[in-house]
Design a protein around this motif. Structure first.
Motif, PDB file in Angstrom:
ATOM      1  N   ILE A  59       0.856  -1.192   0.000  1.00 54.38           N
ATOM      2  CA  ILE A  59       0.000   0.000   0.000  1.00 54.38           C
ATOM      3  C   ILE A  59       0.888   1.236   0.000  1.00 54.38           C
ATOM      4  N   TYR A  60       0.620   2.129  -0.954  1.00 55.54           N
ATOM      5  CA  TYR A  60       1.371   3.367  -1.097  1.00 55.54           C
ATOM      6  C   TYR A  60       0.423   4.562  -0.944  1.00 55.54           C
ATOM      7  N   THR A  61       1.010   5.720  -0.644  1.00 55.31           N
ATOM      8  CA  THR A  61       0.253   6.971  -0.673  1.00 55.31           C
ATOM      9  C   THR A  61       0.841   7.871  -1.748  1.00 55.31           C
ATOM     10  N   LEU A  73       5.659   4.230   0.353  1.00 52.05           N
ATOM     11  CA  LEU A  73       5.189   2.951   0.890  1.00 52.05           C
ATOM     12  C   LEU A  73       4.834   3.124   2.361  1.00 52.05           C
ATOM     13  N   ILE A  74       3.591   2.742   2.733  1.00 50.70           N
ATOM     14  CA  ILE A  74       3.169   2.872   4.135  1.00 50.70           C
ATOM     15  C   ILE A  74       2.948   1.521   4.799  1.00 50.70           C
ATOM     16  N   HIS A  75       2.720   0.460   3.991  1.00 52.81           N
ATOM     17  CA  HIS A  75       2.500  -0.861   4.599  1.00 52.81           C
ATOM     18  C   HIS A  75       2.625  -1.937   3.533  1.00 52.81           C
ATOM     19  N   GLU A  76       3.136  -3.125   3.976  1.00 54.89           N
ATOM     20  CA  GLU A  76       3.175  -4.277   3.086  1.00 54.89           C
ATOM     21  C   GLU A  76       3.023  -5.563   3.891  1.00 54.89           C
ATOM     22  N   GLY A 102      -5.350  19.914   1.368  1.00 57.78           N
ATOM     23  CA  GLY A 102      -5.148  19.161   0.138  1.00 57.78           C
ATOM     24  C   GLY A 102      -5.712  17.756   0.229  1.00 57.78           C
ATOM     25  N   THR A 103      -5.359  16.911  -0.727  1.00 61.34           N
ATOM     26  CA  THR A 103      -5.869  15.541  -0.802  1.00 61.34           C
ATOM     27  C   THR A 103      -4.716  14.550  -0.702  1.00 61.34           C
ATOM     28  N   LEU A 104      -5.067  13.281  -0.512  1.00 57.84           N
ATOM     29  CA  LEU A 104      -4.089  12.193  -0.483  1.00 57.84           C
ATOM     30  C   LEU A 104      -4.792  10.908  -0.914  1.00 57.84           C
ATOM     31  N   TYR A 105      -4.089  10.098  -1.688  1.00 55.16           N
ATOM     32  CA  TYR A 105      -4.661   8.867  -2.223  1.00 55.16           C
ATOM     33  C   TYR A 105      -3.868   7.662  -1.725  1.00 55.16           C
ATOM     34  N   ALA A 106      -4.582   6.521  -1.620  1.00 63.77           N
ATOM     35  CA  ALA A 106      -3.944   5.244  -1.303  1.00 63.77           C
ATOM     36  C   ALA A 106      -3.948   4.380  -2.552  1.00 63.77           C
ATOM     37  N   MET A 107      -2.804   3.792  -2.864  1.00 65.19           N
ATOM     38  CA  MET A 107      -2.680   2.882  -4.001  1.00 65.19           C
ATOM     39  C   MET A 107      -2.418   1.490  -3.441  1.00 65.19           C
ATOM     40  N   ILE A 235      -6.000  -0.400   8.639  1.00 65.18           N
ATOM     41  CA  ILE A 235      -6.127  -1.204   7.421  1.00 65.18           C
ATOM     42  C   ILE A 235      -6.758  -2.527   7.797  1.00 65.18           C
ATOM     43  N   SER A 236      -7.937  -2.798   7.266  1.00 65.36           N
ATOM     44  CA  SER A 236      -8.659  -4.044   7.562  1.00 65.36           C
ATOM     45  C   SER A 236      -8.776  -4.868   6.295  1.00 65.36           C
TER      46      SER A 236
END
Length: 500
Positions: A59-61, A73-76, A102-107, A235-236
């Protein structure tokens, strides 16, 4: 006229039944997907997960949904097991642009273990927005001191300006069942999540990854300010069946469409709560209860209007109960409007308030004469029987006030009781429609203020007494009404009798 009214009601009920049956058929079409009966058939699309591959979840932001401008990268999950659910809490560092409204997205990537998701040709990924814009909650005011608990920054205009809020939950799902699709019967809702590649003679689809946007609730939002540098993210992960996935896709699309039509984040959140906080069986019950509640509301409004439209006298009817019920209904509607309650509750309350105002006009025989832009109100006169009703009405209010005036919560309840007292004194009951028990179930399902929810159960007390009076005072068909006619005479046809 009676026949036309009956046919109209029958038409409405018929349309309602057809609508319910059609909805059931559509729901069946959503949760059921026709599988490919012969796995060796060339039209079959086989699951990639059937080969038990080693997978990794990353998971990236990013500031943009296409990761243009960099990603973090925030979690793997290196040894990702599709069948094992988990919940992780990670702290996410916020870029300066995000902190400045502002905004932020999770990939979210699901890819082969030991390989970078940016270089894996057999990866699947989805993008989810971690921020949303919403008007911040107004500061709480102490009812004792009258002072605000926290002062808003930037004055009153800052409170009305939407600011960026952090979505503190990210819920992920993967379809774990080894379902074989038939290319000729591939559902359109799943098609956008399906990535297919050719493996020899077989067509294989990659794991169906899904981000559950319905789990993003208003209660989980956190306001982002310029001092925030890091915020928690839960994160679930859990598996999901294909039928539930298709249903969830349709519900997310429906909520998104409502937001495009002007529904606020809170209105959408009320609908989300119906789906997220209940299982599918209770959800089906919710649908039927909500549908029947709307039907009964319509029939109750129609019956109320028909009853009062034909009524020429207030004999046996408590005018004070009508007046104060109108007042309390308007107060309740204004309270629900101020609380920004769900439209499923607010709209019927608004229609009911307008009907109550019209009933007051009928009960007190008010005529409005306009002289230019200035209205003049003329009140009609009461006959002897109506004056006798007023006496009983006043007597009932006198007795009830001694007991129930100190109970402020019972305000609406207090002004529902004089009608029961008038019924007791006249020893008969006016026929009226009630849908209180449907309201009780509806109060459990739809989110609404607690005081209004308790008011639904308050009405049951009056309803039970009303049922007892209906049993105690049966209809006397020989009794004369205020026009000197009995029930039997009223039922006689007014036209000429025809020969058999």
């Amino acid at each position: 006229v009676l026949g036309s009214k009956t046919s109209f009601t029958t038409l409405i009920v018929g349309v309602f039944v057809v609508y319910v049956l059609h909805t059931c058929w559509v729901m069946y079409g959503i949760v059921y997907t026709k599988p490919c009966e012969n796995p060796k058939f060339e039209n079959c699309i086989n699951p990639y997960l059937a080969g038990k591959p080693r997978l990794q979840l990353s998971i990236y932001t990013a500031l943009r949904p296409n990761a243009d401008g960099g990603h973090t990268l925030i979690h793997e999950e290196e040894d990702f097991d599709v069948e094992t659910k988990f919940e992780r809490i990670v702290n996410v560092s916020l870029p300066k642009k995000t902190c400045k409204n502002g905004t932020l997205y999770a990939m979210v990537f699901l890819h082969q273990a030991g390989m970078s998701p940016w270089q894996d040709p057999r990866q699947v990924h989805l993008v989810s927005q971690l921020t949303t814009y919403m008007i911040p909650k107004p500061p709480e005011v102490s009812l004792i001191s009258g002072e605000e608990a926290t002062q808003p920054k930037g004055g009153d205009s800052a409170v009305d300006r939407p600011v960026s809020h952090w979505r503190s939950r990210l819920t992920l799902n993967v379809v774990s069942e080894d379902f074989i699709f038939d290319r000729d019967f591939l559902p359109s809702d799943v098609h956008r999540y399906l990535r297919v590649f050719q493996n020899g003679k077989k067509r294989v689809y990659l794991p169906l990854l899904f981000v559950d946007e319905l789990s993003n609730r208003v209660k989980d939002l956190m306001e982002i300010n310029s001092t925030c540098t890091e915020l928690p993210l839960t994160i679930s992960y859990d598996t999901i069946s294909l039928g539930k996935l298709r249903f969830w896709i349709h519900m997310q699309d429906a909520v998104y469409s409502l937001q495009q039509f002007g529904f606020t984040e809170k209105d959408a959140d009320e609908i989300k709560g119906i789906f997220v906080e209940t299982n599918l069986y209770f959800l089906a019950l919710t649908f039927f209860v909500a549908a029947f509640h709307l039907l009964f509301d319509f029939l109750a409004f129609k019956h109320d209007i028909s009853f009062w439209k034909q009524k020429k006298s207030m004999v046996g009817m408590s005018s004070k109960a009508v007046l104060w019920r109108c007042f309390s209904t308007i107060v309740i509607f204004m309270y629900l409007f101020d609380e920004q309650t769900s439209l499923l509750v607010l709209i019927p309350a608004g229609v009911g308030s307008m009907i109550e105002v019209w009933k007051v006009k009928k009960a007190f025989k008010i005529q409005v004469i306009w002289k230019g832009v200035k209205p003049t109100f003329i009140f009609g006169k009461s006959d002897e029987s109506e004056r006798r009703t007023v006496e009983y009405d006043t007597l009932a209010m006198k007795y009830l006030s001694y007991l129930l005036y100190p109970m402020l919560y019972a305000f609406g309840f207090l002004f529902m009781l004089p009608q029961l007292f008038v019924n007791y004194k006249f020893i008969f009951v006016h026929p009226q429609a009630f849908n209180t028990f449907i309201d009780d179930i509806f109060a459990f399902i739809i989110t609404m203020p607690t005081s209004h929810r308790l008011a639904c159960f308050r009405d049951d007390v009056v309803f039970l007494v009303y049922l007892y009076q209906r049993w105690l005072y049966p209809v006397d068909k020989t009794r004369m009404n205020e026009y000197g006619l009995s029930y039997n005479e009223e039922e006689k046809p007014k036209g000429k009798a025809h020969k058999d």
